[in-house]
Design a protein around this motif. Structure first.
Motif, PDB file in Angstrom:
ATOM      1  N   VAL A 145      32.484  30.970  -1.699  1.00  0.00           N
ATOM      2  CA  VAL A 145      32.339  29.510  -1.618  1.00  0.00           C
ATOM      3  C   VAL A 145      31.962  29.115  -0.188  1.00  0.00           C
ATOM      4  O   VAL A 145      31.962  29.935   0.731  1.00  0.00           O
ATOM      5  N   SER A 146      31.641  27.846  -0.010  1.00  0.00           N
ATOM      6  CA  SER A 146      31.162  27.374   1.293  1.00  0.00           C
ATOM      7  C   SER A 146      32.240  27.516   2.367  1.00  0.00           C
ATOM      8  O   SER A 146      33.433  27.583   2.057  1.00  0.00           O
ATOM      9  N   PRO A 147      31.833  27.538   3.638  1.00  0.00           N
ATOM     10  CA  PRO A 147      32.819  27.634   4.728  1.00  0.00           C
ATOM     11  C   PRO A 147      33.901  26.549   4.650  1.00  0.00           C
ATOM     12  O   PRO A 147      35.083  26.840   4.852  1.00  0.00           O
ATOM     13  N   GLN A 148      33.504  25.316   4.336  1.00  0.00           N
ATOM     14  CA  GLN A 148      34.511  24.246   4.224  1.00  0.00           C
ATOM     15  C   GLN A 148      35.455  24.490   3.059  1.00  0.00           C
ATOM     16  O   GLN A 148      36.654  24.241   3.154  1.00  0.00           O
ATOM     17  N   ALA A 149      34.903  24.981   1.935  1.00  0.00           N
ATOM     18  CA  ALA A 149      35.703  25.163   0.725  1.00  0.00           C
ATOM     19  C   ALA A 149      36.620  26.382   0.815  1.00  0.00           C
ATOM     20  O   ALA A 149      37.486  26.558  -0.042  1.00  0.00           O
ATOM     21  N   ARG A 150      36.435  27.217   1.826  1.00  0.00           N
ATOM     22  CA  ARG A 150      37.360  28.345   2.015  1.00  0.00           C
ATOM     23  C   ARG A 150      38.203  28.184   3.283  1.00  0.00           C
ATOM     24  O   ARG A 150      38.854  29.128   3.737  1.00  0.00           O
ATOM     25  N   ASP A 151      38.222  26.976   3.836  1.00  0.00           N
ATOM     26  CA  ASP A 151      39.020  26.675   5.026  1.00  0.00           C
ATOM     27  C   ASP A 151      40.444  26.335   4.568  1.00  0.00           C
ATOM     28  O   ASP A 151      40.710  25.240   4.078  1.00  0.00           O
ATOM     29  N   ASP A 152      41.364  27.296   4.711  1.00  0.00           N
ATOM     30  CA  ASP A 152      42.721  27.119   4.190  1.00  0.00           C
ATOM     31  C   ASP A 152      43.470  25.977   4.873  1.00  0.00           C
ATOM     32  O   ASP A 152      44.245  25.262   4.228  1.00  0.00           O
ATOM     33  N   ASP A 153      43.250  25.786   6.168  1.00  0.00           N
ATOM     34  CA  ASP A 153      43.923  24.691   6.867  1.00  0.00           C
ATOM     35  C   ASP A 153      43.440  23.344   6.341  1.00  0.00           C
ATOM     36  O   ASP A 153      44.229  22.426   6.114  1.00  0.00           O
ATOM     37  N   LYS A 154      42.115  23.247   6.144  1.00  0.00           N
ATOM     38  CA  LYS A 154      41.539  22.010   5.598  1.00  0.00           C
ATOM     39  C   LYS A 154      42.041  21.789   4.171  1.00  0.00           C
ATOM     40  O   LYS A 154      42.355  20.657   3.780  1.00  0.00           O
ATOM     41  N   GLY A 155      42.119  22.866   3.400  1.00  0.00           N
ATOM     42  CA  GLY A 155      42.616  22.758   2.027  1.00  0.00           C
ATOM     43  C   GLY A 155      44.044  22.258   1.975  1.00  0.00           C
ATOM     44  O   GLY A 155      44.390  21.402   1.154  1.00  0.00           O
ATOM     45  N   ASP A 156      44.885  22.767   2.854  1.00  0.00           N
ATOM     46  CA  ASP A 156      46.285  22.355   2.889  1.00  0.00           C
ATOM     47  C   ASP A 156      46.406  20.877   3.265  1.00  0.00           C
ATOM     48  O   ASP A 156      47.161  20.116   2.641  1.00  0.00           O
ATOM     49  N   ARG A 157      45.616  20.444   4.261  1.00  0.00           N
ATOM     50  CA  ARG A 157      45.677  19.042   4.680  1.00  0.00           C
ATOM     51  C   ARG A 157      45.112  18.127   3.597  1.00  0.00           C
ATOM     52  O   ARG A 157      45.661  17.055   3.326  1.00  0.00           O
ATOM     53  N   MET A 158      44.007  18.555   2.994  1.00  0.00           N
ATOM     54  CA  MET A 158      43.436  17.783   1.884  1.00  0.00           C
ATOM     55  C   MET A 158      44.463  17.614   0.767  1.00  0.00           C
ATOM     56  O   MET A 158      44.613  16.530   0.195  1.00  0.00           O
ATOM     57  N   TRP A 159      45.203  18.683   0.464  1.00  0.00           N
ATOM     58  CA  TRP A 159      46.218  18.646  -0.586  1.00  0.00           C
ATOM     59  C   TRP A 159      47.309  17.629  -0.249  1.00  0.00           C
ATOM     60  O   TRP A 159      47.669  16.784  -1.082  1.00  0.00           O
ATOM     61  N   GLN A 160      47.825  17.713   0.977  1.00  0.00           N
ATOM     62  CA  GLN A 160      48.917  16.815   1.374  1.00  0.00           C
ATOM     63  C   GLN A 160      48.471  15.355   1.318  1.00  0.00           C
ATOM     64  O   GLN A 160      49.192  14.489   0.806  1.00  0.00           O
TER      65      GLN A 160
END
Length: 321
Positions: free
Chosen positions: A297-312
């Motif tokens: 997947v794209s660099p943004q879509a595999r950014d775990d820190d971004k994913g965690d913040r997006m989730w919160q």
């Protein structure tokens, strides 16, 4: 209608396009399909038009993914039906490339991020409880992706490219005048692409948070370029005419709605798609063997820190925090 003999799948946006043909393909495989749609009469006609047998094959339930209240009401109605849940397919999406000003959801969110991401985010979180109770050995949750989420692929290089920035839109609750996830000026095409990045991030976060403890298989897929999908109904008429021809005869990426529906159904039902956290693709050019593979997947879509913040931030916006 309660039925206890078949596996049950909920499919959002099943009144047209890929969702409708996924419903048909799964009904043909013996699944009981809950078509979750905004327009019940339209869905009824659509199901009849593609030949889904009504008796014991499907039911239609109302949902408007742009309204968080509607999502909660759908879950309540589904539970009241008494059916178990074995798979959830988050397929519905809106794409409004010609808008000059953002449309807003009842909660005030920009409508494409509300419908494509936040509504599905809430639905996934609420229906996790139902999937946990499935009698299936591996219940599945599938979120539709798109090549346009990934600038590393040819189909994703066309501007505007998705960019979630530092998630300012989420952080500020999309309060006027903010409409975009990155907090910048409204761009309707980018709003769609950003929402699809969030879909893939959501799938990956679900996998990381819940796969091991629940056994639920979470994955995404890009079934190929479905150039004649009703997703493009809000585009210029000339685009709707030329784009399928371009994909058929120039890029080789064209996939029919029916084939795309078969591919989604396979990811829902077939044993070979039991790898959780995977993003399945058939490539930008359709090959004769029709083989799928796990796409990066794209660099943004595999950014775990971004994913965690997006989730919160998403959880807070939809009232889950």
């Amino acid at each position: 209608m309660v039925q206890d003999r078949k596996s049950t799948v909920v499919i959002t946006g099943a009144s047209s396009g890929v969702g409708l043909y996924t419903a048909k393909a799964l009904a043909q495989r013996g699944w009981y399909v809950v078509m979750a749609c905004r327009d019940i009469a339209k869905a009824q006609l659509a199901a009849q038009s593609v030949g889904i047998p009504h008796q014991g094959s499907y039911t239609i339930m109302h949902i408007d993914l742009g309204s968080m209240d509607s999502v909660r009401q759908f879950v309540n109605n589904f539970r009241a039906s008494g059916n178990s849940l074995d798979a959830l397919v988050c397929n519905a999406a809106i794409y409004m490339p010609l808008l000059k000003e953002p449309l807003r959801s009842p909660e005030g969110f920009e409508l494409s991020v509300a419908t494509n991401h936040l509504g599905h985010f809430l639905l996934c979180n609420l229906m996790l409880e139902d999937l946990k109770k499935s009698s299936s050995s591996e219940p599945r949750l599938v979120i539709l992706g798109t090549v346009t989420h990934n600038p590393d692929e040819l189909g994703g290089k066309i501007p505007p490219r998705p960019d979630l920035g530092d998630l300012q839109g989420f952080a500020e609750g999309f309060k006027e005048p903010i409409s975009m996830i990155d907090g910048k000026k409204f761009e309707p095409v980018k709003a769609y692409k950003d929402s699809k990045v969030c879909n893939v991030l959501t799938m990956r976060e679900l996998h990381q948070r819940y796969h091991e403890s629940t056994g639920i298989v979470f994955n995404s897929l890009y079934p190929g370029c479905v150039a004649e999908t009703p997703l493009f109904r809000n585009h210029y008429p000339l685009f709707q005419k030329i784009f399928p021809l371009f994909q058929k005869y120039i890029t080789g990426g064209y996939v029919s709605q029916e084939l795309a529906g078969e591919r989604v159904a396979a990811v829902v039902a077939d044993p070979e798609y039991n790898q959780s956290g995977a993003y399945w693709s058939w490539g930008n050019r359709q090959k004769e063997d029709g083989k799928s593979f796990v796409q990066k997947v794209s660099p943004q879509a595999r950014d775990d820190d971004k994913g965690d913040r997006m989730w919160q931030l998403s959880a807070k916006l939809v009232g889950l925090a």
